[in-house]
Each structure stands twice: as C-alpha cells, then as structure tokens.
Design an enzyme around this catalytic site. Structure first.
Site, mmCIF file in Angstrom:
data_model
loop_
_atom_site.group_PDB
_atom_site.id
_atom_site.type_symbol
_atom_site.label_atom_id
_atom_site.label_comp_id
_atom_site.label_asym_id
_atom_site.label_seq_id
_atom_site.Cartn_x
_atom_site.Cartn_y
_atom_site.Cartn_z
ATOM 1 N N LYS A 54 39.715 38.220 37.299
ATOM 2 C CA LYS A 54 40.360 37.852 38.562
ATOM 3 C C LYS A 54 39.306 37.652 39.653
ATOM 4 O O LYS A 54 39.402 36.720 40.454
ATOM 5 C CB LYS A 54 41.379 38.935 38.964
ATOM 6 C CG LYS A 54 42.616 38.893 38.070
ATOM 7 C CD LYS A 54 43.524 40.111 38.203
ATOM 8 C CE LYS A 54 44.642 40.023 37.160
ATOM 9 N NZ LYS A 54 45.489 41.219 37.114
ATOM 10 N N GLN A 98 45.688 46.871 40.096
ATOM 11 C CA GLN A 98 45.682 46.602 38.658
ATOM 12 C C GLN A 98 46.432 47.685 37.884
ATOM 13 O O GLN A 98 46.160 48.877 38.034
ATOM 14 C CB GLN A 98 44.226 46.492 38.161
ATOM 15 C CG GLN A 98 44.102 46.156 36.690
ATOM 16 C CD GLN A 98 44.691 44.779 36.329
ATOM 17 O OE1 GLN A 98 44.452 43.787 37.015
ATOM 18 N NE2 GLN A 98 45.483 44.737 35.268
ATOM 19 N N ASP A 121 51.094 39.488 43.424
ATOM 20 C CA ASP A 121 51.544 39.660 42.033
ATOM 21 C C ASP A 121 53.010 39.258 41.886
ATOM 22 O O ASP A 121 53.494 39.043 40.779
ATOM 23 C CB ASP A 121 51.418 41.145 41.629
ATOM 24 C CG ASP A 121 50.215 41.390 40.726
ATOM 25 O OD1 ASP A 121 49.773 40.436 40.065
ATOM 26 O OD2 ASP A 121 49.748 42.544 40.685
#
Ligand code: NDP
Length: 283
Positions: A54, A98, A121
């Site tokens: 990412k 995460q 997200d």
C-alpha cells in the site's frame, strides 16, 4: 473452454497511472497532495507485506503516505487517541488501520472511530449504509475493485445471476451490495448454506471470498461463467492459492481472476482512488 484471464495487476497499474495524473493535475492547480495515514500494529508477516504494497502504491500514485508503525502491545485507548488526532488533521484524507488487529483490540470500535469521510477502506457502517441505499460514498476497496475487474470483461452485468460465496462484513456483504447496485440478481452463501455446489452451478458470476484454499471446484461452475477469486490463502510450501480451484475452473469459465495478480492489486488501487476521492471531497 479456456478462460480468459482478468489481469488485475495490469488493470491496477493503469488505474494507479490515472490517479498519478489526477494528483499531478492537483499540484499544477496549487491544490493539496492527498495524504493517507497507514497504521500497522505489530509485525504480522502478511500484514507487513500488505502495508508495504500500500505504501509502494502511494509512492507510485503520488499520494503522501504517513506511516504509524506501533507495537502490538499498543492499548486500544492509545490507538483510538491516534485516530482522533488523524481525524482532525487536515493533511490526512484517509486513515487505514491494517487488519487483523491484536486480540485485545475490538475491530468494530476502531472502524467506527474513523471519521466516515476518511474511511478509505469503506468499512464504516455509514459508508456501507450509503451503498445499501444506492448512494455510495467511499466504497469498500475489495468489492469495488472487483466491480472494476468485471467492467473490463465488457459484459452486461444487469440481469446476471451472481453467487457470492462468503458473507463477511468487509468482503461478502459489500460485494452483495455492489452487485445488486449493478443490477445483478444476487445469492450470498455462507457456512450454513445447503448444497453449495448447486448454488454455484446457477451463477453467471461467481465471487469466492471464503478463505479456504481451492474450495470452489471447477465442476461446480456453469460453462461460460465469470469467476472472481478474492481468497488469499498461504499454503504450507509458502505459495499463495485462491478459494477457487484455478486449473479446473479455467476449463469451464469464460473469464477468471488469478491469485495472486487478480483482486489483490485492484484492492490496493481502489484504496488510492478512495483517498483521492476523499481529498476532492475535503476540498
Ligand atoms: P471471513 O473469515 O471473515 O469470512 C469468511 C466467510 O466465508 C464467512 O461469511 C463464512 O460464513 C463463509 N464460509 C466459511 N466456510 C464456508 C463454507 N464451507 N461454505 C460457504 N461459506 C463459508 O473472511 P474474509 O471475508 O475477511 O476473507 C475471505 C478471503 O478473502 C480470505 O482468503 C482473505 O484473505 C481474502 N481477502 C482478500 C482480499 C484481497 O484484496 N484480495 C481482501 C480481503 C480479504 P459465516 O458468515 O457463516 O461464518
């Protein structure tokens, strides 16, 4: 029939280039560069690889990546305090924590603490709810990335029967909502579903998101179906396998996404797209 490959790696690379061009255009106009805060707790090897990918994608797309690598022992209160601080920071457009989180931290409390306009997200109940009422804002990265993969087949999605195997909050459920929004008739299967092979056999589009290596067999798949494999499973020999038995599925499907190189890169590219969109909204 030999399936055509949905090359997520190449499609995602093109998306990242598009994002780069938009970020460059912002800079030319004197606008702020979008910023993504990535929080990683501990040193789980898989999570570290995802976070590395990412951050690399941020670099390629010109988005600023703000790293917060914290020890696994970080308390929930300290994590929430950091999220509060990032929520108020005008240079941060997106916040990503995460998963998986250590056992002493409650995932849902963390997700709901992120301000919906920074929830890149697309996990916050507000954003899932917006998708449910056909007014999407920030959309869950993996399902939205899958929709972009489906677009590249050039097939009409409206009216197709899609079967999603897996009903988790972050993958299966928003996947259902995306497919419904695209006009598909959707069946969602989970651990209590009876006769899974018969359900899958009806599908024009199969989306597997279970977390069990090669569980969906080629012989279950209707000839000419589109098969999307979201699963990422690490095998004992260290290699990766999806939730679909790729070799046998290739013999029946018209299109199939591989693992690795299918949905995974699309998820990352969509995260960056969401960060850019959040920045545009923050303007
Ligand atoms: P979860 O474990 O949260 O959910 C798994 C789902 O599969 C549940 O809904 C469960 O049902 C269902 N399930 C379990 N066993 C069966 C069965 N025998 N038959 C039918 N359904 C079953 O996993 P996630 O949704 O988080 O992830 C799924 C997979 O996708 C994993 O391999 C993960 O690594 C991968 N993934 C990949 C991403 C990418 O970018 N490519 C991103 C996110 C995840 P029930 O609800 O009844 O328990």
């Amino acid at each position: 029939m030999t399936a055509r490959l949905l090359d997520g790696k190449a499609i995602a690379a093109a998306l990242i280039q598009e994002i780069r061009a938009e970020v460059d255009a912002r800079i030319t106009l004197g606008q702020r560069i979008p910023g993504l805060a990535v929080i990683l707790l501990g040193h789980d090897p898989a999570s570290s690889i995802y976070v590395h990918n990412k951050r690399l994608a941020c670099e390629k797309s010109g988005v600023i990546s703000i790293s917060h690598d914290l020890p696994a022992t970080t308390s929930q209160a300290d994590l929430l305090a950091l999220i509060d601080q990032l929520n108020e920071d005008p240079s941060v457009d997106g916040i990503l924590v995460q998963a998986p989180l250590p056992a002493h931290i409650d995932d849902e409390t963390v997700i709901e603490r992120i301000r919906p306009d920074k929830d890149v997200d697309g996990f916050h109940p507000y954003n899932i709810g917006r998708l449910a009422v056909r007014k999407p804002t920030l959309r869950s990265c993996t399902p939205y990335g899958v929709m972009r993969l489906l677009e590249t087949t050039g097939e009409t999605l409206r009216g197709k029967h899609a079967v999603v195997v897996g009903a988790s909050n972050h993958v299966g459920r928003p996947m259902l909502l995306e497919l419904l929004l695209a006009g598909c008739t959707v069946t969602v299967c989970h651990s209590a579903t009876r006769d899974l092979p018969a359900q899958v056999a009806q599908a024009d589009i199969v989306v597997a998101a279970v977390g069990r290596p090669r569980m969906v067999k080629g012989e279950w798949i209707k000839a000419g179906a589109i098969v999307i494999d979201i699963g990422i499973n690490r095998l004992e020999d260290g290699s990766l396998a999806g939730d679909v038995d790729f070799v046998t599925a290739c013999e029946r499907a018209a299109w199939i996404s591989p693992v690795p190189g299918g949905v995974g890169p699309m998820t990352v590219a969509t995260l960056l797209r969401n960060t850019l969109e959040a920045a545009t909204r923050h303007d």
